[in-house]
Design a protein around this motif. Sequence first.
Motif, short mmCIF file in Angstrom:
data_model
loop_
_atom_site.label_atom_id
_atom_site.label_comp_id
_atom_site.label_asym_id
_atom_site.label_seq_id
_atom_site.Cartn_x
_atom_site.Cartn_y
_atom_site.Cartn_z
N VAL A 88 -20.19 6.06 5.79
CA VAL A 88 -19.83 4.64 5.66
C VAL A 88 -18.60 4.49 4.77
N SER A 89 -17.89 3.40 4.98
CA SER A 89 -16.69 3.11 4.19
C SER A 89 -16.67 1.61 3.89
N PRO A 90 -16.47 1.22 2.61
CA PRO A 90 -16.54 -0.19 2.24
C PRO A 90 -15.26 -0.96 2.55
N VAL A 91 -15.43 -2.24 2.84
CA VAL A 91 -14.32 -3.16 3.06
C VAL A 91 -14.62 -4.45 2.32
N VAL A 92 -13.63 -4.96 1.62
CA VAL A 92 -13.70 -6.27 0.99
C VAL A 92 -12.70 -7.18 1.70
N GLU A 93 -13.14 -8.37 2.06
CA GLU A 93 -12.28 -9.28 2.82
C GLU A 93 -12.40 -10.70 2.30
N GLY A 94 -11.28 -11.42 2.30
CA GLY A 94 -11.29 -12.81 1.88
C GLY A 94 -9.92 -13.44 2.09
N ARG A 95 -9.82 -14.70 1.72
CA ARG A 95 -8.55 -15.43 1.80
C ARG A 95 -8.00 -15.61 0.39
N ILE A 96 -6.67 -15.54 0.28
CA ILE A 96 -6.04 -15.69 -1.02
C ILE A 96 -4.75 -16.49 -0.87
N GLN A 97 -4.43 -17.26 -1.88
CA GLN A 97 -3.25 -18.12 -1.87
C GLN A 97 -2.10 -17.45 -2.61
N PHE A 103 -3.36 -16.33 2.91
CA PHE A 103 -3.25 -15.05 3.60
C PHE A 103 -4.63 -14.37 3.65
N ARG A 104 -4.81 -13.55 4.65
CA ARG A 104 -6.04 -12.76 4.76
C ARG A 104 -5.84 -11.48 3.96
N LEU A 105 -6.79 -11.18 3.07
CA LEU A 105 -6.71 -10.01 2.21
C LEU A 105 -7.82 -9.03 2.56
N LEU A 106 -7.46 -7.77 2.74
CA LEU A 106 -8.42 -6.71 3.01
C LEU A 106 -8.29 -5.63 1.95
N GLY A 107 -9.43 -5.21 1.42
CA GLY A 107 -9.47 -4.08 0.52
C GLY A 107 -10.19 -2.93 1.20
N ILE A 108 -9.58 -1.75 1.20
CA ILE A 108 -10.15 -0.59 1.86
C ILE A 108 -10.26 0.58 0.90
N GLU A 109 -11.10 1.54 1.28
CA GLU A 109 -11.23 2.79 0.54
C GLU A 109 -10.78 3.89 1.50
N PRO A 110 -9.50 4.26 1.52
CA PRO A 110 -8.93 5.08 2.59
C PRO A 110 -9.53 6.47 2.72
N VAL A 111 -10.06 7.03 1.63
CA VAL A 111 -10.60 8.39 1.69
C VAL A 111 -11.81 8.46 2.61
N THR A 112 -12.63 7.40 2.63
CA THR A 112 -13.87 7.42 3.41
C THR A 112 -13.75 6.74 4.77
N LEU A 173 0.25 -3.33 11.16
CA LEU A 173 -0.55 -4.47 10.72
C LEU A 173 -0.17 -5.75 11.45
N VAL A 174 -1.17 -6.62 11.58
CA VAL A 174 -0.95 -7.93 12.19
C VAL A 174 -0.34 -8.86 11.14
N PRO A 175 0.52 -9.80 11.52
CA PRO A 175 1.09 -10.74 10.54
C PRO A 175 0.01 -11.55 9.83
N GLY A 176 0.29 -11.90 8.57
CA GLY A 176 -0.64 -12.72 7.80
C GLY A 176 -1.72 -11.92 7.09
N LEU A 177 -1.66 -10.60 7.17
CA LEU A 177 -2.66 -9.73 6.57
C LEU A 177 -2.05 -8.90 5.45
N LEU A 178 -2.77 -8.81 4.33
CA LEU A 178 -2.36 -7.96 3.21
C LEU A 178 -3.48 -6.95 2.96
N VAL A 179 -3.11 -5.68 2.85
CA VAL A 179 -4.10 -4.61 2.66
C VAL A 179 -3.83 -3.92 1.34
N VAL A 180 -4.87 -3.84 0.52
CA VAL A 180 -4.77 -3.18 -0.78
C VAL A 180 -5.98 -2.26 -0.96
N ASP A 181 -5.94 -1.47 -2.04
CA ASP A 181 -7.10 -0.67 -2.40
C ASP A 181 -8.27 -1.58 -2.72
#
Length: 212
Positions: A88-97, A103-112, A173-181
């Motif tokens: 399994v690999s965790p994802v955090v998602e939400g909207r941020i101003q 904008f749509r914000l995604l947090g990923i754990e790339p190793v898993t 990436l699709v427009p409007g998306l920000l991806v961070v750790d």
Amino acid sequence: MNRALWTLAVLLSHWRRHPTQLATLLIGLISATALWSGVQALNQQARNAYDRAAATFGGARTAMLVGSNGPSFPQKLFVDLRRAGWPVSPVVEGRIQIGGRSFRLLGIEPVTLPTEVGNAPAIGRANLESFVTPPGETLVAAETLSDLKLAEGAAPQANNGTVFPPLRVQPLLVPGLLVVDIGMAQRLLKMPDQISRLLIGKTKANVRRWSK
């Protein structure tokens, strides 16, 4: 053949006497052709955007574990499942101003990240060290960079005062998306020790629900 030539001659004779009708016909044909070309271009753009969105983090192709009683659940479940051998690999998602825009914000754990996720592993693992170590990176599409009116390498500030890691363009990436750790996403979204969903590798189920 003679009949076709005769018909053409009659039409040409008619249009010589009524040039306004000929001009109207030509304008109509040109407008219709331009409209058709525009519709085809928009359809292609929409298909490309859909493909990019579907490819990001697996879409419907990747199995997921989501909470049944709310938008998030404790990160401890991820730790427990990994210890039990679940891929399994965790994802955090939400909207941020940012600057008054959402904008749509995604947090990923790339190793898993599971290999089934498609293009997502390449997004995080291409420059893994710079992505996960301070100050980190914020991955965005070129269109998002333009929307933010910032140059690559700039560090935008959210409306809540939290500063993002420097921006880096990622064409997948699709427009409007920000991806961070994921740790940075939890701070930005004020979701300490919480995750939105778990991506599951090598399983046939599409979605499994867990009750808190």
